[in-house]
Design an enzyme around this catalytic site. Structure first.
Site, mmCIF file in Angstrom:
data_model
loop_
_atom_site.group_PDB
_atom_site.id
_atom_site.type_symbol
_atom_site.label_atom_id
_atom_site.label_comp_id
_atom_site.label_asym_id
_atom_site.label_seq_id
_atom_site.Cartn_x
_atom_site.Cartn_y
_atom_site.Cartn_z
ATOM 1 N N ARG A 185 0.808 -1.210 0.000
ATOM 2 C CA ARG A 185 0.000 0.000 0.000
ATOM 3 C C ARG A 185 0.845 1.265 0.000
ATOM 4 O O ARG A 185 0.710 2.108 -0.882
ATOM 5 C CB ARG A 185 -0.870 -0.017 1.261
ATOM 6 C CG ARG A 185 -2.223 0.605 1.149
ATOM 7 C CD ARG A 185 -2.999 0.204 2.393
ATOM 8 N NE ARG A 185 -2.548 -1.113 2.829
ATOM 9 C CZ ARG A 185 -3.061 -2.258 2.369
ATOM 10 N NH1 ARG A 185 -4.057 -2.242 1.541
ATOM 11 N NH2 ARG A 185 -2.576 -3.414 2.774
ATOM 12 N N THR A 186 1.705 1.393 0.998
ATOM 13 C CA THR A 186 2.417 2.659 1.168
ATOM 14 C C THR A 186 3.353 2.919 -0.007
ATOM 15 O O THR A 186 3.413 4.027 -0.540
ATOM 16 C CB THR A 186 3.203 2.645 2.497
ATOM 17 O OG1 THR A 186 2.292 2.358 3.551
ATOM 18 C CG2 THR A 186 3.849 3.982 2.763
ATOM 19 N N LYS B 119 24.148 -7.025 0.183
ATOM 20 C CA LYS B 119 25.600 -7.245 0.164
ATOM 21 C C LYS B 119 26.249 -6.725 1.438
ATOM 22 O O LYS B 119 27.456 -6.710 1.566
ATOM 23 C CB LYS B 119 26.227 -6.536 -1.043
ATOM 24 C CG LYS B 119 25.786 -7.081 -2.380
ATOM 25 C CD LYS B 119 26.418 -6.244 -3.499
ATOM 26 C CE LYS B 119 25.614 -6.339 -4.775
ATOM 27 N NZ LYS B 119 25.855 -5.178 -5.661
ATOM 28 N N ARG C 207 11.036 3.745 4.505
ATOM 29 C CA ARG C 207 10.280 2.791 5.330
ATOM 30 C C ARG C 207 11.318 1.866 5.940
ATOM 31 O O ARG C 207 12.150 1.297 5.221
ATOM 32 C CB ARG C 207 9.302 2.024 4.445
ATOM 33 C CG ARG C 207 8.888 0.628 4.927
ATOM 34 C CD ARG C 207 7.969 0.621 6.134
ATOM 35 N NE ARG C 207 6.692 1.263 5.893
ATOM 36 C CZ ARG C 207 5.570 0.629 5.581
ATOM 37 N NH1 ARG C 207 5.561 -0.677 5.462
ATOM 38 N NH2 ARG C 207 4.447 1.289 5.406
ATOM 39 N N HIS D 175 4.165 6.839 11.623
ATOM 40 C CA HIS D 175 3.762 6.677 10.229
ATOM 41 C C HIS D 175 2.921 7.911 9.890
ATOM 42 O O HIS D 175 1.704 7.833 9.748
ATOM 43 C CB HIS D 175 2.954 5.386 10.073
ATOM 44 C CG HIS D 175 2.801 4.936 8.653
ATOM 45 N ND1 HIS D 175 3.240 5.673 7.574
ATOM 46 C CD2 HIS D 175 2.254 3.808 8.127
ATOM 47 C CE1 HIS D 175 2.963 5.018 6.449
ATOM 48 N NE2 HIS D 175 2.368 3.879 6.763
#
Lengths: 313, 428
Positions: free
Chosen positions: A63-64, A91, A113, A141
């Site tokens: 969604r975000t 890595k 995020r 958020h």
């Protein structure tokens, strides 16, 4: 609009506390203007042409990430998505180095995020461009809270002095924290409802009322926000089974009878049908779940537009 | 043989003999030769300590020197020199190196390295259990013979009470004290900061104070039952301080130490998500800080120990849940402790007791006194010297300090170890 734009240009959006109530209303007004863009046949305006936005996602998100991507693209910005599986993170590059390398390519905004609280704040200190918190651990958020406010505002015509309940895994929820902060900024009385094991020790510091009874939680509320329950929490011994959880905390049609007739039902998604929210409630007349998703694009367009200073280009 | 040194006109503070007076101290042949008024130089190098405090060198019961295994964080040499810079003449290094100091060959390696350094003395602490796993006893007798001064699985708690009980009993045969990192690992699993109002607001995983409280109480009970000594490392909670106070009143042989950060900072420091404020035990609440201070004042807490935990800068720049626990402490300990003196919590003699006299007594270490014939381990410090903490200036390889930019009063000026000047930047 002019003054609103100037106040935002080049800033970060890391948490609700970064904003004043006036600035939030400015964001809401801007978002309403952009909401129309998504209804047109040609869903694109040239506002952020020539701007580059990087979505740096260290956690899975549909969604975000999609919401930010569509928001950026509808503003004509170039949007690049980086997720941990496809970057050099695998890595063993540190977060700092990843941010510095992306910053060296001169983006106008980075959406971060991350599972670690504070990671976007750290990125903001070193990136040299606007950083938007797309969700950090259980901390914050902010764009979710803003789109939720917009959703409430559209229905109620106001976000002032609401009575709201947030039901579910408050302990692990960044959505809960940002929404509590945003709602309270506008004078809301917020009640949280969860088993004690899913409330943070020291929950009083959040300035909320606490109940373990979902009927009591939803009674007399303008807004009821449900939170996703993750099976992982069961393995951590925080509750015995999904069955028992939903027996006590599922928003069913029966529970909804305790609510006001004009109650708004929200959920940040993804929803577990039949666990924290009954299927018929999720799809029912009070539910704003999909409206939230629609507003997510508009609100993120507003955030990107104001932070990236599209007006000047 | 080192040259004789006459320290003149300093305020000599030696709680081991109840001395607090302006006197001279003569150091000769590596030992304290005389303490008194107007001592004759007789060709000794003279040091003018007018306006300064002359005290037995500080002793830190709790440092991490990282060698062997993590030399990029700190080495025995850099840690020992950093200690000397901070006024310490001896440090006790914890066993969580790689390999772990759970056998005599690692102990000997540490002591060989330390012998080559012209800094503070280094006393190794051996592991209680093999590999710090909390399961089988390490070769305690062998390590004692090689030179360990105490035993600890620091960084980890001995979770199995039966193992701890046997360790206390077995170690007693060698006169070694068990040092416990009191923390129920199940209660803190994955935690980053103190559990409470701040962690609730920030959404950061908490480490509850009860994790320390319950283990401190358990360990005290076991020690009382066995009539064995136990030393509680880095005490940080009101509950643990109260348990120690009650146990001491009953005559239990419990001692404990507190770290400067636990009486200088609270959990609120985490609001910036700065990994330099991430340590274990975590920074606690204002009530806990007040309890630690009161414990230092009333004697419940026996000594100040830094838990000096150097890390590379890049490690502390990782995300807060991935960054390692701990901060450096050797070069800020005096300045931070002096804040308590300046607040009027206690006087300078109590400060010297906490930093020197008592730590020497707890592990039966040489030093901690200016008695004639004792090793000439001495520091001279300026209580009025105002300075700003700049980690870039630390002698330690570790620059990980939450105190960067703090203005402190009180700085060590000169350190003598075994009669030799090992630190004297302003050429007193």
């Amino acid at each position: 609009m002019e003054t609103v734009e100037k106040k935002f240009r080049g800033r970060h959006l890391l948490q609700i506390a970064d904003l004043t109530a006036d600035e939030i209303m400015g964001l809401l007004n801007t978002a309403y203007k952009f909401k129309d863009v998504s209804e047109r046949e040609i869903k694109k305006v040239p506002t952020l042409r020539g701007k580059t936005i990087v979505n740096l996602f260290y956690e899975p998100s549909t969604r975000t990430r999609t919401s930010f991507e569509i928001a950026g693209k509808r503003l004509s910005a170039d949007v690049i998505n980086i997720s941990t599986s496809s970057s050099s993170v695998s890595k063993g590059e540190t977060f700092k180095d990843t941010v510095l390398n992306i910053a060296a390519m001169k983006p106008d905004a980075i959406v971060v995020r991350h599972g670690s609280p504070g990671a976007p704040a750290y990125a903001a200190r070193i990136a040299g461009c606007s950083v938007i918190n797309g969700g950090d651990g259980a901390n914050a958020h902010p764009t979710q809270a803003l789109l939720d406010l917009m959703t409430i505002h559209e229905k109620k015509g106001t976000v002032e002095n609401l009575k709201a309940a947030i039901v579910g895994d408050i302990l692990h929820s960044r959505v809960a924290r940002s929404n509590i902060n945003a709602l309270k900024m506008f004078g809301a009385e917020v009640t949280v409802c969860a088993p004690p094991t899913l409330l943070p020790h020291g929950v009083k510091a959040l300035g909320v009322k606490v109940t373990h009874d979902i009927r009591e939680a939803v009674a007399d509320k303008d807004v009821v926000m449900m939170l996703r329950i993750q099976t992982e929490r069961m393995q951590q011994g925080l509750f015995p089974s999904l069955r028992e959880y939903s027996e006590h905390f599922c928003l069913s049609a029966k529970v909804l009878k305790s609510a006001r007739p004009d109650v708004l039902i929200m959920h940040p998604g993804p929803i577990n049908r039949g666990v924290e929210i009954a299927s018929d409630v999720a799809d029912g007349p009070y539910s704003l779940i999909l409206s939230q998703v629609t507003h997510g694009v508009a609100m993120r367009m507003a955030v990107l537009y104001l932070l990236c200073g599209g007006a000047e280009s | 043989m080192s040259e004789a040194i006459l320290i003149q006109n300093g305020r000599v503070i030696d709680p081991s003999r109840g001395i607090d007076a302006v006197q001279d101290v003569l150091v000769k042949d590596g030992v304290i030769a005389a303490v008194g008024k107007n001592l004759a130089a007789n060709g000794a190098k003279t040091v003018d300590a007018k306006g300064l405090v002359v005290s037995p060198g500080f002793i830190d019961l709790h440092v991490h020197l990282r060698e062997p295994g993590f030399e990029y964080k700190e080495t025995i040499a850099t840690g020992s020199m950093a200690a000397a810079a901070g006024g310490f003449t001896a440090v006790c290094c914890m066993a969580n190196t790689k390999p772990v100091n759970d056998n005599a060959s690692v102990t000997r390696f540490i002591l060989e390295k330390a012998a080559a350094v012209n800094g503070a003395r280094v006393h190794p602490i051996g592991a209680i259990t093999k590999g710090l796993k909390g399961e089988e006893l390490a070769e305690i007798g062998e390590m004692k013979k090689a030179g360990v001064v105490a035993l600890s699985d620091d960084g980890r708690c001995v979770m199995d009470a039966r193992v701890l009980r046997h360790a206390m009993d077995y170690a007693a045969m060698f006169g070694l004290t068990i040092v416990e990192h009191c923390e129920d690992e199940h209660l803190v699993k994955g935690g980053i900061m103190n559990e409470g109002e701040t962690s609730a607001r920030l959404g950061i995983k908490g480490m509850p104070a009860i994790a320390e409280d319950v283990i401190a109480r358990r360990d005290i009970d076991i020690a009382a039952y066995l009539k064995r000594p136990v030393h509680i490392a880095h005490i940080s909670t009101l509950g643990a301080v109260e348990s120690v106070r009650a146990a001491k009143a009953l005559g239990t042989a419990v001692t404990c130490e507190a770290a400067p950060h636990h009486f200088s900072l609270t959990e609120k420091s985490l609001e910036t998500f700065d990994a330099n404020c991430k340590m274990n035990p975590p920074l606690r609440t204002a009530d806990d800080v007040a309890a630690v201070k009161e414990g230092l004042r009333d004697g419940t807490i026996d000594c100040i120990a830094t838990d000096h935990a150097p890390h590379a800068t890049w490690e502390k720049e990782l995300e807060i849940d991935q960054a390692p626990y701990g901060i450096v402490g050797l070069e800020t300990a005096l300045g931070l402790s002096m804040r308590l003196v300046r607040e009027g919590l206690f006087g300078l003699p109590r400060l010297v007791e906490l930093l020197s006299t008592n730590p020497a007594r707890i592990f039966s270490l040489p030093g901690g006194t200016l008695k004639e014939g004792a090793p000439a381990d001495v520091c001279i410090f300026d209580t009025e010297k105002k300075w700003t903490v700049d980690p870039a200036e630390f002698v330690s390889l570790g620059k990980n300090s939450p105190f960067a930019g703090w203005e402190l009063f009180g700085k060590n000026c000169l350190t003598i170890v075994g009669g030799r000047i090992v630190y004297n930047p302003s050429n007193l």
